[in-house]
Design a protein around this motif. Structure first.
Motif, PDB file in Angstrom:
ATOM      1  N   LEU A   1      77.669  49.913 -13.216  1.00  0.00           N
ATOM      2  CA  LEU A   1      76.440  50.604 -12.827  1.00  0.00           C
ATOM      3  C   LEU A   1      75.745  49.828 -11.721  1.00  0.00           C
ATOM      4  CD1 LEU A   1      74.847  51.729 -16.232  1.00  0.00           C
ATOM      5  CD2 LEU A   1      76.399  52.969 -14.712  1.00  0.00           C
TER       6      LEU A   1
ATOM      7  N   PRO B   1      77.244  47.516  -9.188  1.00  0.00           N
ATOM      8  CA  PRO B   1      78.436  46.839  -8.673  1.00  0.00           C
ATOM      9  C   PRO B   1      78.102  45.801  -7.598  1.00  0.00           C
ATOM     10  CG  PRO B   1      78.299  49.081  -7.821  1.00  0.00           C
ATOM     11  CD  PRO B   1      77.197  48.934  -8.811  1.00  0.00           C
TER      12      PRO B   1
ATOM     13  N   LEU C   1      84.499  53.420  -5.355  1.00  0.00           N
ATOM     14  CA  LEU C   1      85.634  53.562  -4.447  1.00  0.00           C
ATOM     15  C   LEU C   1      85.405  52.788  -3.152  1.00  0.00           C
ATOM     16  CD1 LEU C   1      86.306  57.410  -4.736  1.00  0.00           C
ATOM     17  CD2 LEU C   1      87.592  55.567  -5.825  1.00  0.00           C
TER      18      LEU C   1
ATOM     19  N   MET D   1      71.823  59.993 -14.413  1.00  0.00           N
ATOM     20  CA  MET D   1      73.078  60.086 -13.676  1.00  0.00           C
ATOM     21  C   MET D   1      74.228  60.060 -14.676  1.00  0.00           C
ATOM     22  SD  MET D   1      72.574  57.870 -10.187  1.00  0.00           S
ATOM     23  CE  MET D   1      73.872  58.721  -9.305  1.00  0.00           C
TER      24      MET D   1
ATOM     25  N   GLU E   1      89.659  64.428 -11.736  1.00  0.00           N
ATOM     26  CA  GLU E   1      89.035  65.630 -11.171  1.00  0.00           C
ATOM     27  C   GLU E   1      89.680  66.912 -11.675  1.00  0.00           C
ATOM     28  OE1 GLU E   1      89.297  65.108  -6.966  1.00  0.00           O
ATOM     29  OE2 GLU E   1      87.625  63.693  -6.894  1.00  0.00           O
TER      30      GLU E   1
ATOM     31  N   THR F   1      90.854  53.328  -8.808  1.00  0.00           N
ATOM     32  CA  THR F   1      90.065  54.509  -8.435  1.00  0.00           C
ATOM     33  C   THR F   1      89.667  55.333  -9.650  1.00  0.00           C
ATOM     34  OG1 THR F   1      91.973  55.944  -8.259  1.00  0.00           O
ATOM     35  CG2 THR F   1      91.415  54.632  -6.298  1.00  0.00           C
TER      36      THR F   1
ATOM     37  N   PHE G   1      90.881  59.054  -9.794  1.00  0.00           N
ATOM     38  CA  PHE G   1      90.031  60.227  -9.577  1.00  0.00           C
ATOM     39  C   PHE G   1      90.806  61.501  -9.250  1.00  0.00           C
ATOM     40  CE2 PHE G   1      90.166  58.407  -5.301  1.00  0.00           C
ATOM     41  CZ  PHE G   1      90.363  59.534  -4.513  1.00  0.00           C
TER      42      PHE G   1
ATOM     43  N   ILE H   1      81.977  50.427   0.279  1.00  0.00           N
ATOM     44  CA  ILE H   1      82.162  50.628  -1.161  1.00  0.00           C
ATOM     45  C   ILE H   1      80.995  51.422  -1.705  1.00  0.00           C
ATOM     46  CG2 ILE H   1      82.451  49.488  -3.388  1.00  0.00           C
ATOM     47  CD1 ILE H   1      83.849  47.260  -2.089  1.00  0.00           C
ATOM     48  N   TYR H   2      81.309  52.450  -2.441  1.00  0.00           N
ATOM     49  CA  TYR H   2      80.241  53.318  -2.941  1.00  0.00           C
ATOM     50  C   TYR H   2      80.567  53.810  -4.333  1.00  0.00           C
ATOM     51  CZ  TYR H   2      83.491  57.046  -1.613  1.00  0.00           C
ATOM     52  OH  TYR H   2      84.582  57.847  -1.496  1.00  0.00           O
ATOM     53  N   LYS H   3      79.543  54.227  -5.019  1.00  0.00           N
ATOM     54  CA  LYS H   3      79.703  54.860  -6.320  1.00  0.00           C
ATOM     55  C   LYS H   3      79.629  56.358  -6.113  1.00  0.00           C
ATOM     56  CE  LYS H   3      77.893  53.571 -10.542  1.00  0.00           C
ATOM     57  NZ  LYS H   3      79.111  53.097 -11.208  1.00  0.00           N
ATOM     58  N   ARG H   4      80.582  57.076  -6.707  1.00  0.00           N
ATOM     59  CA  ARG H   4      80.516  58.534  -6.590  1.00  0.00           C
ATOM     60  C   ARG H   4      79.296  59.022  -7.360  1.00  0.00           C
ATOM     61  NH1 ARG H   4      86.030  61.695  -6.434  1.00  0.00           N
ATOM     62  NH2 ARG H   4      85.713  61.916  -8.691  1.00  0.00           N
ATOM     63  N   THR H   5      78.514  59.826  -6.703  1.00  0.00           N
ATOM     64  CA  THR H   5      77.266  60.273  -7.296  1.00  0.00           C
ATOM     65  C   THR H   5      77.512  60.989  -8.619  1.00  0.00           C
ATOM     66  OG1 THR H   5      76.537  60.636  -5.036  1.00  0.00           O
ATOM     67  CG2 THR H   5      75.135  61.521  -6.799  1.00  0.00           C
ATOM     68  N   GLU H   6      78.519  61.847  -8.643  1.00  0.00           N
ATOM     69  CA  GLU H   6      78.669  62.714  -9.801  1.00  0.00           C
ATOM     70  C   GLU H   6      79.262  62.019 -11.016  1.00  0.00           C
ATOM     71  OE1 GLU H   6      80.330  62.773  -7.010  1.00  0.00           O
ATOM     72  OE2 GLU H   6      82.212  63.897  -7.089  1.00  0.00           O
TER      73      GLU H   6
ATOM     74  N   ASP I   1      85.837  53.181   0.775  1.00  0.00           N
ATOM     75  CA  ASP I   1      86.100  54.137   1.846  1.00  0.00           C
ATOM     76  C   ASP I   1      87.095  53.471   2.806  1.00  0.00           C
ATOM     77  OD1 ASP I   1      86.076  55.539   4.245  1.00  0.00           O
ATOM     78  OD2 ASP I   1      84.016  56.237   3.904  1.00  0.00           O
TER      79      ASP I   1
ATOM     80  N   ALA J   1      79.958  46.400  -4.161  1.00  0.00           N
ATOM     81  CA  ALA J   1      79.327  47.322  -3.217  1.00  0.00           C
ATOM     82  C   ALA J   1      78.200  46.617  -2.484  1.00  0.00           C
ATOM     83  CB  ALA J   1      78.810  48.558  -3.958  1.00  0.00           C
TER      84      ALA J   1
END
Lengths: 1223, 457
Positions: free
Chosen positions: B186, B188, B209, B4, B250, B243, B246, B199-204, B211, B191
């Motif tokens: 890595l 968290p 972040l 990842m 991006e 954040t 992002f 709360i989530y980790k952006r996959t890419e 939500d 989360a």
């Protein structure tokens, strides 16, 4: 992962989320795409445009910023990163900025913003009443100010609220009426303008300066007033200040930060220092406290405050001993022979059974040379080959006059200057040298032998031999009180001697000196001392700095990239200086302008002189001859004024317009009339009676500045005597025996001298709240302007992100409004008048040859005749068409076509630039300025500045160098040739920061993209320094310098305020509290007073006025961290909260300067009045030697030379107060 | 191997001047609004000092992050989800507003509006919580530049651990700055603590972040984060956090805090890691091994197998290229000079720090430790003013060896470069003494000293 229940719960999240989002190990959740939920942050980031601007407060940063605008609202700012590269092997200037600047946009819409014009209500009412009665605005103003009770009423109300809104029309009419009335009744030199540091926003500075100059008012200096001017620079270099850009720190192999807290005060530049360490640079910090920069140092020398000179002298002792005496260092020897006065001959005068160093031997003393042109200004040295005296090229005497053409250079030809007269069998005599290191403060002296020789009828030695004697470095065969070793603590200036003074271990002082010099030897001059306010704001800072510059000059570091002095306090370099100066001082219409030394101005006009309880010779040396005996400081100021050394405005006890009329009526030329009247005593200098109503300053305009919240040393004296409002002044006036001898003493001191205090600002400050009229100014994000600094080599721009909101206007616009109204009212009241301007003897002109050998001759004492331009000021008449000032403001005048421009002695033909500007800006049609290039808009002013300066116009740079070549006889113009065709335009500066062009306006070369370091042109192209010898001066032979015992570098301790003003003994704890050294260094959370009121800065600090003190001192008076305390001395009272930390040295408190008095300042217990500001505890103290003029490099130029507004020698009592505060 | 990609940051504390420009630009851009007055996604702490919020590092008090339970398995320190559900309405492990600071403003308008009165008008502080007059007793950066002090030092949880090394005396003063943003871990714990899955980790890119639609304001994330970098917006009732800018990242711009850092000390880059090994690494038994374990989770982007696996995992080729030229990867794994903050929290933080060199203590210098004698102008690492033990408590769970190794590498770089600077022959033995090649030292010097814009990001 643990626990089945947890697992179950986490797994259960899968029901709420899409497949595959919870990690297999159940730790976390990931998600891709479809994140509408985050739109908030995308929206928050989006914006409509980004505009380049910067901050025009007096900060050296000169950082280019991106200002973000959304929906017509300024949102925030971040730094530009588009500075041109400095090369592939160096760091870059991006991203310059600091937290203060990053918080600037807060001001735009903040509740402290001045949105409308304001006038003190009581004044406005009376003015309106006057207008109703008289109809005429000028008569209405007179109705108020010439009526004692009315005047008293509004002056006493200053600073106590009651501001009311007015229209621009009404406010400007009143201001214009005040100017007209004052000029008519009291004279144009009774109006003054104050705005500092033009480099940071040249057009905004020039706006009011242009108006003030065109009407004949006095512009007040700032660099000396701020005590930022290192007087040692004109003394040693003949130059105001010229320093390396921060990128040149990178080139240094050894860096000493000495009294300059770089991370705080040079935030955008600090990275050069941290990065240069990785290149193997050693970093040493000298600081009384564990300052922010100590973190980056390899070594920290915790010196006692104000004793830096002692440490530097001891380091000089080591350098002289180990690198000049124990062994010769070829690089240092060659350098000092060629570029310094070390080989020059000084006559020795017999006094009793010893000798004292006297004047430089000059050509006039040599039978063979006595008839040469300017012989008194051509000093002499001995040729080592022939042993004969020679007169080298490059002296002041070569700079002017016919025979000097082509010979003003440092080319020594075949001459090998003799550094020392010591040789086997050499004769020697004892010289008496001053010392000031006695514990009780009494001046003393010591005797050390120097080798001598007879030249003609003079006994002489060299400056070098005197230097060794002064520093105490003995040599075989020389008798006297020389140091026996480094461990000899009794002899100045050994390492052991300094340890007792500074607290720095002797071994450390010696080692750092040795390392510094060794690095310079190995790298050929790449050792640097970065110095600043911590060492420059003392009464005797010129001696501290001369000791520093001794180190950098002896080791051949001046004029070398990566070496030399790097003075960073207030030195902001206005790179396009010539263009700015024409606009700012109206030189395109009228010359000369009135430019005043600010320190002396307020010393007299705020009546601080009345509280001096000592005389000017208190600071004289034991080796002095009483030249200052019996004089008060005010007497010395008056003396300097009448001898034409320093400017003095108001000049005479009479309106200069009336003086011209008088002369006209008498049928005599004005100058002769003035001399006659001075002789018979019917005309006197205003400085001789500053408390007479006809000599008061009457109108003061302040813009881009906060005099009363920031730079006004002796704040409470200002409030009482200048403004006539409440103050917390506690001092008592001098007793009869301590009063001035020449200057008139009035039994009753006047209060409220000033009739109008006008300020233009975008925020409320201590100046605006005390002002009679406040005009709302545009911020730095709302106008066009130009910005440069010496910290980097670029010129860049301000641009409006939004139009000036509410009723705010740009400074350029506001002053044009005032000028137009002024001319309208002046038409009926003033018309065209002749003004008599008294001009002091000026640096970089033949005036500098007015006083051979720096001998004092006072015509008033019958020591000579009053001769304008020689023994007194030049008397020049200027015709002023007051009705045309409005038109003149808005167009570039015709004097430029005729006289060109002159900067530092080089005159430029600017006719091509004028033609260019006609086309670029457009031409004025009709009126007093018909046919002239327009300056109507701020952008026009920007273009004019760029077109009229060599740094931004390659044609002028080349032309100037060619002109200079005629005098030097050396090649110079190739330095600018690479950019000869380059004209930097305002549009260029809008696109990106633009590097400037090498120009004779400055002493360093940027040719080929190198980093700027001062004096590289002098060193590499043999162009003389602007001094007596043309070399860097260790020795000064002016009478008053000799009187003070400062002919050579010397250590002088901080002033003893106990002895001078009966303050309690430093360090003593009494009933009232503990007495401590009171220092006011620069603040981390503000740039002077700006930003200290900014909510972001307040949230990041402690939210109001604070004083830092050591845990040990705090314990003595029971103070805990964040307790309310009061600081009290004779000058006033401060209420603040304490910050207690062991990083502070015992015995000293810091009140970071310019915290203003508007944010969370309660009522003081001590006075019952609003607690004061940092300057409530300070006052002005004038050093007599700063008033010298008319002699070689010791000659006046605006902001170049003058008494400093030093403030570091002060002490205060600190005590805990009730923790219940009221407001 | 499951590759990842993670956006990570390195801050070189040896260059940090503590100016807080990052804090201000971040605050202006992101949290300058109602409900977040007290919120600084980016803050800078003077160490020693308590930090923001106060004593956040005292996990015995706040119980943030993870721990190994009796069976050696990874568990939230604050307890499992059941406990969270049980305490969801009265979370006792929440810092109060006083632990951050009570935000305030001033009645500035009075400076303009004050009627004629006896005294000069003054703007008094007013609480932004209550609207009332207040005495200011804490701020977002109260202990700025104190270097610790008698009044605050005992509340520095790190200092307490090494207090026998430190005296609050003028002669022994030391301090340095610690800028902090969200660690974008890595692993968290915020989360994992969230009952709502907000709360989530952006996959890419691994950015963590909240939500805003899903957040229910339970504030378990605030407790769960041992760095206290999730904040509660008291107006919206939602959690908010850094954040990693992002919206800027991006489009190819660095974060605000990084780009505006005038110390030029922040590096941003992509690292590749093996998601399958995170749990095992975070469960490493000995805290002293956590730094190495965390480093080992990061993959060598030049390893052909990693490249292959990355492509299989759908990571675009230009991202792999970015990971290969990543300054962050170079500083963490090539030069090994960057260390994680509090690895003992076991969240695998992805903001790494180069520890600061500092001046020598005078006492040592004055007793004959003359650096000059060795031909080296720079001091020995063991004479430094900042106790290595203090740094070790921050970056290596108390293990001083890795910190010393880093400081020696920095010092060696300076000594090596000094010869080049002065035109002498470079001395290969200097890099060798710290286990580096000459070219490696030179490359590291360029990255740390020249630090060009396009090499920092």
């Amino acid at each position: 992962m643990d626990g089945s229940l947890t697992d179950a719960l986490v797994r259960s999240r899968r029901y709420f989320t899409r497949r595959g989002e919870v990690s297999d190990d159940l730790r976390t959740l990931t998600r891709t795409g479809g994140r509408q939920a985050d739109d908030f942050y995308r929206d928050r980031w989006s914006h409509d445009k980004v505009v380049r601007s910067t901050h025009g407060v007096n900060c050296t940063g000169s950082c280019s910023w991106k200002v973000y605008v959304k929906d017509g609202i300024i949102t925030w700012e971040t730094q530009q990163t588009d500075y041109p590269s400095v090369g592939p092997d160096k760091p870059e200037y991006e991203p310059r900025g600091c937290p203060r600047g990053a918080a600037f946009s807060w001001y735009t819409y903040s509740p402290t913003r001045v949105r409308y014009p304001y006038v003190r209500g009581v004044l406005l009412d009376m003015y309106r009443e006057g207008k109703r009665q008289h109809g005429d605005p000028v008569a209405a103003w007179a109705h108020v100010v010439d009526h004692p009770q009315r005047a008293r009423a509004y002056k006493a109300a200053r600073g106590k609220g009651g501001l009311v809104r007015a229209t621009w029309d009404e406010a400007v009419e009143m201001v214009a009426a005040a100017y007209v009335h004052t000029i008519k009744k009291w004279g144009p030199d009774r109006v003054a303008g104050f705005s500092p540091i033009p480099a940071m926003s040249m057009v905004s500075h020039a706006s009011g300066a242009r108006f003030t100059s065109l009407v004949g008012g006095s512009m007040l200096s700032f660099y000396d007033w701020y005590a930022d001017l290192p007087v040692a620079s004109p003394q040693m270099f003949g130059d105001q200040t010229d320093v390396p850009e921060s990128g040149d720190w990178w080139d240094a192999g050894y860096l000493v930060m000495w009294g300059s807290n770089v991370p705080v005060t040079r935030t955008p530049d600090a990275h050069w220092m941290t990065e240069a360490r990785y290149r193997g640079q050693k970093v040493v910090v000298v600081s009384p406290d564990y300052a922010d920069n100590v973190k980056f140092a390899d070594e920290w020398l915790a010196v006692a405050p104000g004793t830096d000179g002692a440490l530097a002298m001891a380091m000089g002792h080591v350098v002289l001993k180990e690198f000049f005496v124990d062994r010769q260092t070829p690089y240092f020897t060659d350098y000092t022979k060629r570029y310094t006065d070390l080989p020059y001959l000084v006559t020795l005068d017999a006094v009793g059974d010893a000798h004292r160093p006297g004047k430089f031997l000059t050509a006039a003393d040599l039978l063979t040379h006595e008839d040469v042109e300017n012989a008194h200004f051509k000093p002499v040295l001995l040729d080592g080959r022939s042993g004969e005296p020679v007169v080298p090229n490059g002296a002041l005497g070569h700079r002017f006059g016919e025979t000097g053409a082509g010979r003003w250079n440092l080319d020594l030809g075949d001459v090998d200057p003799l550094l020392s007269l010591l040789e086997p069998g050499a004769e020697s005599v004892l010289v008496e040298l001053p010392r000031f290191d006695h514990v009780d403060g009494t001046p003393g002296s010591l005797r050390r032998a120097v080798p001598v020789r007879q030249v003609g009828d003079r006994l002489v030695t060299t400056v070098f031999d005197l230097m060794l004697a002064q520093y105490g470095v003995g040599r075989d065969g020389l008798a006297g009180d020389y140091a026996s070793s480094y461990d000899d603590a009794t002899a100045p200036y050994t390492p052991a001697w300094q340890e007792a003074v500074t607290g720095v271990p002797a071994a450390a002082a010696a080692r750092i000196a040795r390392e510094f010099a060794r690095n310079a030897e190995e790298s050929r001059g790449r050792s640097m001392i970065l110095m600043g306010a911590g060492t420059n704001h003392w009464f005797h800072s010129d001696t501290i700095y001369r000791a520093f510059l001794g180190l950098t000059t002896l080791t051949g570091c001046q004029g070398v990239n990566g070496g030399g002095w790097a003075h960073y306090v207030g030195q902001e370099k206005c790179r396009p200086i010539t263009g700015w100066a024409q606009l700012a001082f109206g030189l395109d219409w009228k010359r000369p302008p009135r430019q005043m030394i600010h320190t002396a101005y307020w010393y007299l006009h705020t009546d601080q002189f009345r509280y001096d309880t000592f005389s000017a010779d208190t600071v004289a040396a034991a080796t002095g001859t009483g030249r200052l005996a019996g004089l008060s400081t005010a007497d010395v100021i008056a003396k300097s004024a009448r001898m034409g050394w320093m400017p003095s405005y108001p000049t005479f006890d009479r309106n200069p317009l009336d003086l011209a009329d008088e002369a006209n009526e008498s049928g005599r030329p004005v100058a002769e009339h003035v001399v006659d009247r001075l002789r018979d005593g019917s005309l006197r200098f205003a400085a001789e009676d500053p408390d007479a109503p006809e000599n008061f300053p009457r109108v003061l305009a302040i813009w881009r500045a906060n005099l009363l919240g920031s730079s006004g040393k002796g704040n409470e004296y200002f409030l009482k005597h200048l403004l006539g409002t409440d103050s917390s002044l506690r001092a008592t006036e001098a007793g009869e025996s301590q009063r001035p001898r020449d200057v008139v003493w009035h039994d009753e001191a006047p209060d409220g001298k000033l009739d109008l205090l006008l300020s233009l600002d975008f925020r409320q400050t201590s100046t605006t709240v005390f002002s009679d009229v406040v005009l709302p100014a545009a911020t730095w994000y709302e106008k066009h302007d130009l910005n440069t600094t010496d910290m980097h080599p670029f010129v860049h721009s301000f641009n409006p992100a939004i139009a000036p909101p509410w009723q705010t206007r740009t400074d350029w616009d506001a002053w044009q409004t005032i000028a137009t109204k002024f001319s309208e009212l002046a038409a009926g009241h003033l018309g065209t008048r002749t003004d008599v301007v008294a001009v002091p003897l000026l640096h970089d002109t033949p005036d500098a040859m007015a006083n051979p050998h720096g001998v004092v001759r006072d015509w008033k004492l019958g020591e000579c005749d009053p001769v304008p331009g020689v023994t007194m000021p030049k008397i020049v008449t200027v015709e002023r068409d007051y009705a045309a000032v409005g038109d003149q403001m808005q167009a570039l005048g015709p004097l430029l076509d005729k006289l060109g421009t002159t900067t530092k002695g080089v005159t430029y033909d600017v006719t091509a630039s004028i033609d260019y500007l006609r086309a670029k800006n457009g031409t004025v049609r009709g009126g007093a300025a018909a046919g002239r290039p327009s300056l109507a808009r701020d952008v026009h002013a920007c273009e004019a500045i760029l077109a009229l300066s060599g740094t931004t116009n390659g044609h002028l740079a080349t032309q100037g160098f060619k002109t200079l070549e005629m005098r030097t006889g050396t090649a110079l113009h190739d330095l600018a040739a690479e950019h000869e065709g380059k004209q930097i335009t305002f549009a260029d500066t809008q696109a990106a920061p633009v590097p400037v062009i090498t120009s004779p306006e400055w002493s360093g070369s940027e040719t080929g993209g190198r980093r700027y370091s001062p004096f590289t042109i002098n060193v590499e192209r043999l162009k003389p320094w602007h001094t007596l010898t043309g070399r860097q001066h260790f020795y000064l032979d002016h009478d008053w310098i000799t009187e003070l015992g400062e002919s050579l570098p010397v250590y002088r301790p901080p002033l003893n305020m106990g002895a001078l003003f009966a303050e309690p003994e430093l360090g003593s704890t009494g009933e009232l509290g503990v007495t401590l050294r009171y220092l006011t260094p620069h603040n981390k959370w503000s740039i002077h007073s700006e930003y200290q009121d900014n909510l972001f800065m307040l949230a990041l600090s402690r939210g109001g006025q604070t004083i830092w003190m050591s845990d040990r001192d705090a314990a003595k008076v029971g103070v805990q961290d964040n307790d309310w305390i009061e600081a009290v001395n004779r000058n006033g009272v401060v209420v603040a909260r304490a910050i207690v930390s062991h990083r502070m040295p015992e015995g000293t408190v810091y009140m970071h300067h310019a915290q203003d008095r508007l944010i969370d300042v309660p009522i003081a217990e001590t006075s019952g009045k609003r607690g004061g500001i940092h300057n409530s505890l300070t006052r002005i103290l004038v050093k007599p030697s700063h008033l010298i003029g008319g002699y070689a490099q010791l000659a006046f130029a605006f902001n170049y030379l003058g008494p400093t507004g030093n403030q570091r020698d002060e002490v205060t009592v600190i005590r805990k107060r009730s923790q219940e505060v009221t407001y | 191997m499951r590759v990842m990609a993670q956006m990570a940051m390195v801050m070189n504390l040896d260059k940090c001047i503590g100016c807080h420009t990052c804090s201000v630009t971040c605050k202006q851009a992101w949290t300058n609004r109602t409900g977040t007055e007290y919120v600084w996604f980016n803050n800078v702490e003077t160490r020693p000092g308590q930090g923001y919020p106060r004593r956040y590092e005292d996990q015995e008090e706040w119980r943030g992050g993870w721990e190994l339970n009796k069976r050696g398995r990874l568990a939230l320190k604050a307890g499992g989800r059941l406990r969270k559900l049980a305490t969801i309405f009265s979370n006792p492990k929440m810092p109060s507003i006083q632990d951050y600071y009570e935000p305030w403003t001033y009645d500035y308008a009075t400076l303009t509006d004050a009627p004629a009165q006896e005294h000069t008008p003054v703007a008094r502080p007013k609480s932004l919580i209550s609207g009332k007059d207040m005495k200011i007793e804490w701020s977002s950066n109260w202990d700025d530049n104190l270097g610790g002090s008698a009044a605050t030092a005992l509340n520095d949880p790190v200092l307490r651990k090494v207090s026998d090394q430190v005296r609050m005396e003028f002669e022994q003063t030391f301090m340095f700055y610690l800028p902090r943003i969200c660690e974008h871990c890595l692993n968290p714990s915020c989360a994992a603590s969230c009952p709502s899955g907000a709360i989530y980790k952006r996959t890419e890119d691994g950015v963590v972040l909240v939500d805003q639609d899903r957040c229910r304001g339970w504030r378990m994330c605030v407790s769960g984060c041992p760095y206290k970098k999730v904040y509660f917006n008291h107006r919206t009732g939602k959690a908010e956090k850094c954040t990693f800018c992002f919206p800027r990242v991006e489009v190819g711009l660095p974060t605000v805090c990084a780009e505006t850092c005038v110390g030029r000390l922040r590096y941003i880059g992509l690292v590749l890691y093996d998601a399958d090994r995170v749990l095992a690494a975070a469960s490493t038994p000995d805290e002293h091994d956590l730094y190495e374990a965390q480093r080992s989770v990061l993959l060598d982007p030049n390893d052909p197998e990693v490249v292959r696996e990355a492509e299989r995992a759908g990571i675009p080729h230009d991202w792999v290229r970015a990971a290969q030229r990543s300054p962050v990867h170079a500083l963490i794994n090539t030069y090994k000079v960057a260390l994680p903050l509090h690895p003992e929290y076991r969240t695998m933080p992805m903001v790494w720090y180069i520890p600061p060199l500092s001046p020598v203590v005078d006492v040592v210098r004055d007793t004959g430790e003359d650096a000059e004698d060795s031909g080296n102008l720079f001091a020995a690492i063991d004479a430094l003013r900042i106790p290595v033990e203090y740094l070790a408590e921050l970056f290596t769970a108390g293990d001083v060896a890795p910190v010393e190794r880093v400081l020696k590498r920095l010092a060696a770089m300076r000594a090596y470069m000094r010869d080049i600077n002065l035109g002498r022959d470079p001395d290969a033995s200097i890099p060798a003494s710290v286990g580096m090649e000459e070219e490696q030292v030179y490359d590291m010097y360029r990255l740390l000293a020249l630090a060009k814009y396009d090499e920092r990001y």
